[in-house]
Enzyme design. Structure first.
Site, PDB file in Angstrom:
ATOM      1  N   ALA A  44       0.802  -1.229   0.000  1.00 46.83           N
ATOM      2  CA  ALA A  44       0.000   0.000   0.000  1.00 46.83           C
ATOM      3  C   ALA A  44       0.840   1.286   0.000  1.00 46.83           C
ATOM      4  CB  ALA A  44      -0.975  -0.034   1.174  1.00 46.83           C
ATOM      5  N   ARG A 101      -5.277   0.132  -9.050  1.00 49.70           N
ATOM      6  CA  ARG A 101      -5.654  -0.900  -8.071  1.00 49.70           C
ATOM      7  C   ARG A 101      -6.639  -0.262  -7.084  1.00 49.70           C
ATOM      8  NH1 ARG A 101      -1.023  -4.482  -5.526  1.00 49.70           N
ATOM      9  NH2 ARG A 101      -2.763  -5.947  -5.378  1.00 49.70           N
ATOM     10  N   GLN A 117       4.149 -13.380  -2.319  1.00 52.09           N
ATOM     11  CA  GLN A 117       4.911 -12.243  -1.776  1.00 52.09           C
ATOM     12  C   GLN A 117       5.680 -12.629  -0.521  1.00 52.09           C
ATOM     13  OE1 GLN A 117       1.763 -12.109  -2.866  1.00 52.09           O
ATOM     14  NE2 GLN A 117       1.175 -10.092  -3.623  1.00 52.09           N
ATOM     15  N   ASP A 140      -3.997  -2.690   3.873  1.00 51.27           N
ATOM     16  CA  ASP A 140      -4.216  -1.923   2.637  1.00 51.27           C
ATOM     17  C   ASP A 140      -5.252  -0.823   2.818  1.00 51.27           C
ATOM     18  OD1 ASP A 140      -2.999  -4.572   1.583  1.00 51.27           O
ATOM     19  OD2 ASP A 140      -2.831  -3.114  -0.042  1.00 51.27           O
ATOM     20  N   LYS A 156      -3.835  -8.468   2.524  1.00 45.07           N
ATOM     21  CA  LYS A 156      -3.675  -9.569   1.558  1.00 45.07           C
ATOM     22  C   LYS A 156      -4.536 -10.776   1.911  1.00 45.07           C
ATOM     23  CE  LYS A 156      -1.870  -9.670  -1.496  1.00 45.07           C
ATOM     24  NZ  LYS A 156      -2.571  -9.444  -2.801  1.00 45.07           N
TER      25      LYS A 156
HETATM   26  O1  MRU Z   1      -1.071  -7.245  -3.524  1.00 50.25           O
HETATM   27  P1  MRU Z   1       0.009  -6.599  -2.716  1.00 50.25           P
HETATM   28  O2  MRU Z   1       1.316  -7.320  -2.769  1.00 50.25           O
HETATM   29  O3  MRU Z   1       0.137  -5.120  -3.037  1.00 50.25           O
HETATM   30  O4  MRU Z   1      -0.518  -6.693  -1.212  1.00 50.25           O
HETATM   31  C1  MRU Z   1       0.260  -6.121  -0.199  1.00 50.25           C
HETATM   32  C2  MRU Z   1      -0.295  -6.292   1.160  1.00 50.25           C
HETATM   33  O5  MRU Z   1      -1.348  -6.841   1.353  1.00 50.25           O
HETATM   34  C3  MRU Z   1       0.480  -5.651   2.277  1.00 50.25           C
HETATM   35  O6  MRU Z   1       0.337  -6.394   3.459  1.00 50.25           O
HETATM   36  C4  MRU Z   1      -0.066  -4.237   2.529  1.00 50.25           C
HETATM   37  O7  MRU Z   1      -0.150  -3.517   1.337  1.00 50.25           O
HETATM   38  C5  MRU Z   1       0.781  -3.491   3.489  1.00 50.25           C
HETATM   39  S1  MRU Z   1       2.385  -3.081   2.855  1.00 50.25           S
HETATM   40  C6  MRU Z   1       3.169  -2.211   4.078  1.00 50.25           C
END
Ligand code: MRU
Length: 354
Positions: free
Chosen positions: A63, A94, A202, A243, A254
């Site tokens: 995020a 997104r 990830q 997010d 996520k």
């Molecule tokens: O789909 P992504 O890889 O962008 O999802 C990321 C996450 O869900 C993270 O946990 C969230 O963005 C926090 S990042 C500090």
């Protein structure tokens, strides 16, 4: 353990986001996170489309990092004569991470909308995020030490995390990972279980990569193994990023975070969310209003180029889920811990800032 250091912890690993050159002719350099950990490749984005594509395909993700990249994308748009079309287009990349819209709104408030003035603001967003990560880490580590019941025999502080809320996802040392980097810097013994995080991995590709590179003891597990690891009493604290957090503390993160919170509750393990104030959306009362991004079937059926499901099988692929506030022990922001996680406390901590 010694006190939290006043000195900022250096950001580990390769730089994920960097502006190269001046405001008029410069460009955005992004680490392409889709090919980590096998290759370290940079994407030089000189037009808005390439920034949009990088966000959409998760070359830059997490995020806070999405918001920072979009802010620099607005500078690029203005170089080519169009702030408004750039801002509008980037906002479609997104839907879930509110930091994207927060950063674009901040850029909209810049006057005059020259590349110079916009670049100063984008760099400020980037630098402020780094400072917020450090503060989040300090508050999180203090709370973790308070919550931890000393195991016998003594063992390292044991974290479990999901996805990547690390340096790669932010402008600094991460949100969920900040307390880990600080603990290590302070000389504490820690270990981290990292969920691999289906379908885009990830946790395996990014969290395991960055923690291992920083010399942190990291153990990779498949998402479905988390329950067993919790049941075996191996985890002191579950900590994830976010997010978008609604005004009552319901938290989108996520996909797979919500079941982790349910399991943590079942096993009496604290479940913490670490996020800057830019991740709160005070305009929505609860998590039911958070838009959840749907991703393509191919990410499930032929992730990373190998088919793993029958051709034509139906799929459903929400990229995020919402963890209800009552399952969250505390939300750690740069201003401190919100605990218990209730609307009144959320308002008291971030309400006046937004
Ligand atoms: O789909 P992504 O890889 O962008 O999802 C990321 C996450 O869900 C993270 O946990 C969230 O963005 C926090 S990042 C500090």
């Amino acid at each position: 353990m010694t006190d939290t250091p006043a000195e900022p912890v250096p950001i580990p690993g390769p730089r994920n986001i960097e502006w190269v050159g001046d405001a008029e002719t410069g460009f955005l350099r992004l680490l392409d996170q889709t090919v980590l950990p096998n290759e370290v490749v940079y994407l030089d984005c000189r037009d808005v489309k390439s920034v949009w594509d990088a966000i959409k395909r998760l070359s830059v993700r997490g995020a806070p990092a999405i918001g920072i990249a979009a802010a620099f994308g607005c500078v690029i748009g203005t170089q080519h004569g169009g702030f408004d079309p750039a801002a509008d287009h980037l906002a479609t990349s997104r839907p879930t991470a509110v930091n994207l819209f927060w950063a674009i709104d901040r850029m909209k408030r810049v006057t005059p909308r020259t590349p110079e003035a916009l670049l100063i603001e984008a760099k400020a967003i980037h630098a402020e995020d780094a400072a917020m990560c450090q503060r989040i880490g300090e508050h999180a580590l203090a709370l973790i030490q308070e919550l931890r019941t000393d195991p016998s025999p003594p063992r390292p502080i044991s974290f479990l995390t999901h996805c990547n809320a690390g340096a790669l996802a932010t402008g600094g040392i991460g949100t969920a990972t900040a307390s880990m980097y600080l603990a290590k810097k302070n000389g504490a013994k820690i270990r981290v279980f990292a969920d691999e995080t289906r379908p885009l991995l990830q946790g395996a590709r990014l969290t395991a990569f960055e923690l291992d590179a920083a010399g942190i003891d990291v153990t990779l597990i498949c998402d479905g193994m988390a329950g067993q690891v919790l049941r075996e009493g191996k985890v002191d604290v579950v900590i994830t990023g976010a997010d978008r957090i609604a005004a009552n503390g319901d938290t989108a993160n996520k996909i797979g975070t919500y079941p982790l919170a349910v399991m943590a509750k079942h096993h009496g393990v604290p479940f913490l969310v670490a996020a800057p104030s830019s991740t709160f959306d005070m305009s929505i009362t609860d998590g039911s209003a958070i838009p959840i991004e749907l991703r393509s079937a191919e990410e499930i059926t032929e992730g990373f180029g190998k088919r793993t499901a029958p051709p034509g099988v139906k799929t459903y692929s929400p990229a995020f889920d919402v963890t209800p506030a009552e399952l969250i022990t505390a939300i750690i922001t740069e201003h401190g811990a919100i605990r218990p996680v209730e609307a009144e406390h959320v308002r008291g901590t971030v309400g006046s800032i937004q």
